[in-house]
Design an enzyme around this catalytic site. Sequence first.
Site, PDB file in Angstrom:
ATOM      1  N   ASP A 164       0.827  -1.204   0.000  1.00 49.84           N
ATOM      2  CA  ASP A 164       0.000   0.000   0.000  1.00 49.84           C
ATOM      3  C   ASP A 164       0.865   1.258   0.000  1.00 49.84           C
ATOM      4  O   ASP A 164       1.736   1.419   0.857  1.00 49.84           O
ATOM      5  CB  ASP A 164      -0.885  -0.004   1.256  1.00 49.84           C
ATOM      6  N   TYR A 195       2.532  10.230   0.003  1.00 50.59           N
ATOM      7  CA  TYR A 195       3.563   9.705   0.906  1.00 50.59           C
ATOM      8  C   TYR A 195       4.936  10.228   0.474  1.00 50.59           C
ATOM      9  O   TYR A 195       5.318  10.102  -0.683  1.00 50.59           O
ATOM     10  CB  TYR A 195       3.563   8.175   0.943  1.00 50.59           C
TER      11      TYR A 195
END
Length: 304
Positions: A56, A61
């Site tokens: 994931d 991010y």
Amino acid sequence: MSELPLPPATRMLGSSGIAVSPIAWGMWRLTENGRTASEAARLVHAALDAGITFLDTADIYGFDGSGGFGDAEALLGEVLAAEPALRGRMVLATKGGIMPPLPYDQSADYLRSAIDASLARLKVDSVDLWQIHRPDILAHPQEVARVLDEAVASGKIRALGVSNFTQAQIAALNHFLGHKLVATQPEISPLRIDCFENGELDQAMMLGLTPLAWSPLGGGRLAAPESERDKAVAAALDVVAEAQGVSRTVAAYSWLMAHPAGIIPIIGSQNPARIAEGAEALKVRWTRTDWYAVLVAARGERLP
Ligand code: NAP
């Protein structure tokens, strides 16, 4: 004492027909400490070699408040470019829909460009699961559904999920989607137990959504509990961990996996040994008594 079933070796991701490992590995923290592509590859291998094949990430991010948007996807993209065979060994999930500093944008044009940008950074033709990271209150679910259905039809996305959505937001989006949601990703841990009683997991079971648990250790708090409540939860986990010869963190993952909704904890560690250790969660057995003891510790009061 009645025992709860062990998790299966693989789970189906909602109704997608995609088989996933019952525990996942997440890359929120992948770009920390200036990690290189070869160091990132070592982590990917640690997960895959341990049978943790569900990975994931998200386009945000790597963002640190000022820059780094897309960096975690780009780093994984470098890993995949250097070793293309890895792509076939993983079920790849990513997310989009948060664009600093807005913070949420799920307008049609933005979503289309975000999906294309993720594929480009990851250097892949398609992702297995694409999730809306957080809801954009200003986006009509019908318009969001249209863009997502197009992305599935064009082969860019195999299956759809959401994260941090309320139950009503899930129901509204699912109503308009042709390709129905297969996953939902709320925060769930022995320290974050809202979803066990607020209907989120009941809705997931009703709609056939696979719940992915983010921050399954409370962002690491369970490893080093400080408050009285956190210590009580850790102690309840330790009873089972010690009896079965596993660490507290493994007991925490397995506690989530024992729920009938088929929760998939997303390991957040970026340490190869800790990632691999997560696979031990498949062998931990829970009784109802032990399971409820953790819940009661987290509630801080007895069950009614
Ligand atoms: P977590 O498992 O709750 O916390 C992981 C942190 O705990 C790491 O910093 C890890 O450090 C630390 N830790 C300390 N001792 C540990 C031990 N014995 N075993 C394992 N970890 C230990 O998970 P998280 O990183 O907060 O989140 C996990 C994943 O959830 C993310 O990667 C992401 O995929 C997803 N997520 C999603 C959302 C969302 O909004 N959808 C939000 C947050 C996270 P080391 O690396 O040093 O082991």
